[in-house]
Design a protein around this motif. Sequence first.
Motif, short mmCIF file in Angstrom:
data_model
loop_
_atom_site.label_atom_id
_atom_site.label_comp_id
_atom_site.label_asym_id
_atom_site.label_seq_id
_atom_site.Cartn_x
_atom_site.Cartn_y
_atom_site.Cartn_z
N LEU A 63 64.17 11.37 -66.36
CA LEU A 63 63.87 10.82 -67.69
C LEU A 63 63.21 9.45 -67.56
CD1 LEU A 63 67.01 11.84 -69.74
CD2 LEU A 63 64.71 12.76 -69.89
N HIS A 64 63.74 8.68 -66.57
CA HIS A 64 63.19 7.34 -66.36
C HIS A 64 61.72 7.40 -65.97
CE1 HIS A 64 62.25 4.10 -63.46
NE2 HIS A 64 62.67 3.36 -64.49
N ASN A 65 61.44 8.36 -65.03
CA ASN A 65 60.05 8.50 -64.58
C ASN A 65 59.16 9.03 -65.69
OD1 ASN A 65 60.48 7.53 -62.00
ND2 ASN A 65 61.45 9.46 -61.42
N SER B 10 55.31 0.16 -60.87
CA SER B 10 55.76 -0.23 -62.21
C SER B 10 56.56 -1.53 -62.14
CB SER B 10 56.61 0.92 -62.77
OG SER B 10 57.37 0.47 -63.84
N ASN B 11 57.44 -1.64 -61.10
CA ASN B 11 58.24 -2.86 -60.94
C ASN B 11 57.33 -4.05 -60.61
OD1 ASN B 11 60.61 -1.64 -61.45
ND2 ASN B 11 61.28 -1.45 -59.32
N ALA B 12 56.32 -3.80 -59.73
CA ALA B 12 55.40 -4.89 -59.35
C ALA B 12 54.66 -5.40 -60.57
CB ALA B 12 54.42 -4.38 -58.29
N THR C 72 67.53 -6.74 -64.13
CA THR C 72 67.47 -8.09 -64.70
C THR C 72 66.51 -8.10 -65.89
OG1 THR C 72 65.71 -8.66 -63.15
CG2 THR C 72 67.94 -9.26 -62.50
N ARG C 73 65.97 -6.94 -66.15
CA ARG C 73 64.98 -6.85 -67.23
C ARG C 73 65.63 -6.44 -68.54
NH1 ARG C 73 61.57 -2.70 -65.03
NH2 ARG C 73 60.88 -2.58 -67.18
N LYS C 74 65.09 -7.01 -69.64
CA LYS C 74 65.69 -6.73 -70.95
C LYS C 74 65.66 -5.24 -71.26
CE LYS C 74 64.35 -10.70 -73.36
NZ LYS C 74 63.12 -11.03 -74.00
N PHE D 295 67.51 2.07 -62.74
CA PHE D 295 67.51 3.40 -62.09
C PHE D 295 66.41 3.51 -61.04
CE2 PHE D 295 69.01 5.18 -66.43
CZ PHE D 295 70.29 4.71 -66.19
N GLY D 296 65.30 2.83 -61.29
CA GLY D 296 64.08 3.03 -60.49
C GLY D 296 64.29 2.86 -59.00
N LEU D 297 64.76 1.69 -58.56
CA LEU D 297 64.89 1.44 -57.12
C LEU D 297 65.98 2.30 -56.50
CD1 LEU D 297 64.36 -2.40 -56.70
CD2 LEU D 297 62.84 -0.53 -56.08
MG LIG Z 1 61.95 -0.32 -62.47
#
Ligand SMILES: [Mg+2]
Length: 557
Positions: A293-295, A451-453, A504-506, A511-513
């Motif tokens: 779902l995250h992806n 996406s994180n970068a 740490t993001r709002k 889940f990503g990493l």
């Molecule tokens: Mg992420």
Amino acid sequence: MYLLRKVPIRPKLMIIAMSASGAALVLAVLAFLCYEWLVFRSGMVENLLIHAAMVSENSAAALTFNDPVSARQTLRALNADPHVTAAAIYGPDGKTFARYQRRDLSGPFYPPPVEMDGYRFEAGSLKLFRAIRPGGEFAGTVYLQSDLGAMYTRLRRYCAIAAIVMTVSTLLAYLLSSRLQTAISRPLSQLAKVVRVIANEKDYSVRAARQSEDELGELIDGFNGMLGQIQSRDLALEEAREGLENRVEERTRELRLEVAEREKAQGELIAAHQQLVQISRQAGMAEVATGVLHNVGNVLNSVNVSANLLFDHVQQSKASSLTRVVALLGEHQHDLGEFVTSHPQGKHVLALLKALDEQMAAERAGALQEIKSLRANVDHIRDIVSMQQSYAKLGGVREEIKVTDLVEDSLRLNAAALSRHRVEIIRDYQDVPVINIDKHKALQILVNLLSNAKSACVESSQREKCVTLRIVNGEARVKILVSDNGVGIPPENLTRIFGHGFTTRKDGHGFGLHSAALAARELGGSLNVHSEGPGRGATFTLELPLDLADRGGIHTC
Ligand SMILES: [Mg+2]
Ligand SMILES: Nc1ncnc2c1ncn2[C@@H]1O[C@H](COP(=O)(O)OP(=O)(O)OP(=O)(O)O)[C@@H](O)[C@H]1O
């Protein structure tokens, strides 16, 4: 002594008593015989000396007057003693003056050469020389010879008496010892009998009866005492054995119960384990579903951007101007020629239509671009969903892929978001061999990293936002490095960021990493992070094995 070892105690005692008394008796008899022999010898010498004195007294005159006949008569008087076998008288010159020989002697008697006074036992006879000294002056020598018949006769008699005494005393000793030995042999035999009973029947309750007050009595008392001790120890042992058996039985019962309980507990454990496995599997599936779902969410962002762009395009489209031109032309459909050539509005219609055509061609090209991006994103969503299906089937599909294609695909999937935030992409690719890998898993990792970068760059105050993608040929591994110049990571978070739910993001989920690290491990590789600290960017390194053929498959959760 050796021969006596196997003889029973009774005859042994008798043999000992008899041999001791026999030896004493033999010694006594021998001493007696020796004594008698010595006494008799001296008696014989004395007797012969008396005869010599008598002969020298009676022959002194014959010697003085040189009368051998008288001397012979004197010697003949020796007839009275049957044991005197021969005699001689010598003159002062040592020549035989007269001689005598017992009648029964065979052969002539030759007197031996004259000797000094003295006697000796020789060749079964006693020989004696004695000087004749009438009035103290030497007149000649007398020689007497006696046989030892009397001594032998007497010795024979004594031997007979000794034999009788020994026989009688041996008989007596036998009778006495056969009676007296019972004082020793009886208690010992009884003791031996008791020992045999104990040895055969293992009965320690039997006792030997004390029969005397001597050492044997003490021995039997000591033996009985030892038996008492053995019996009480035996009893104690028996009791201990019974106690032990009881304890063993009790313990066995307890152990059986314990084993049954353990088996029950083990059964419950197995059931719980199976339940746990089921729950973990469900949890795993849930986690996978969350990841999916995250992806999908990540891609949907891009889809949303593309859809908004398309919406803006449509809203701002010049197609409405076309509608107005069509309506104007409809109003003048009867005088269309005149309207286009002479009407002030109609004269601009053709130019307007041309401008509209160009405008719509440009709009169409932009819309096509967005539709292409939309299609790519929808394809990725389809891939993600099919990946979840492959998870559900517990197996991924491996395919050969170029690493650069993989990285470019991931860039394409993030292209909309990256360009929207004006993030510059720098590529630094080394030549690496084709890898055989589950493409969707690898793609999912890279999409997450990009996406994180991008997010890290957006959050930072950097004006020039930049993400660098490197492909490095490692030893039997290929490394894909995703670096950014974004917010960076404080050291205390470096180990936590891979944890499920850490963010740490709002609008983050954390889940990503986590799913990326799991996927990297499932691919036989690893995912690592490096950051110099806050504000100094971060680099994520995905390592993938080059030779996956040997791994015998890909592990999945
Ligand atoms: Mg992420
Ligand atoms: N390139 C990066 N630079 C700085 N911090 C990063 C970077 N990548 C990840 N992080 C940190 O790691 C955290 C976890 O990242 P992760 O991708 O697991 O979750 P998320 O991005 O917060 O949320 P989501 O689950 O929606 O991706 C982030 O919240 C962020 O603090």
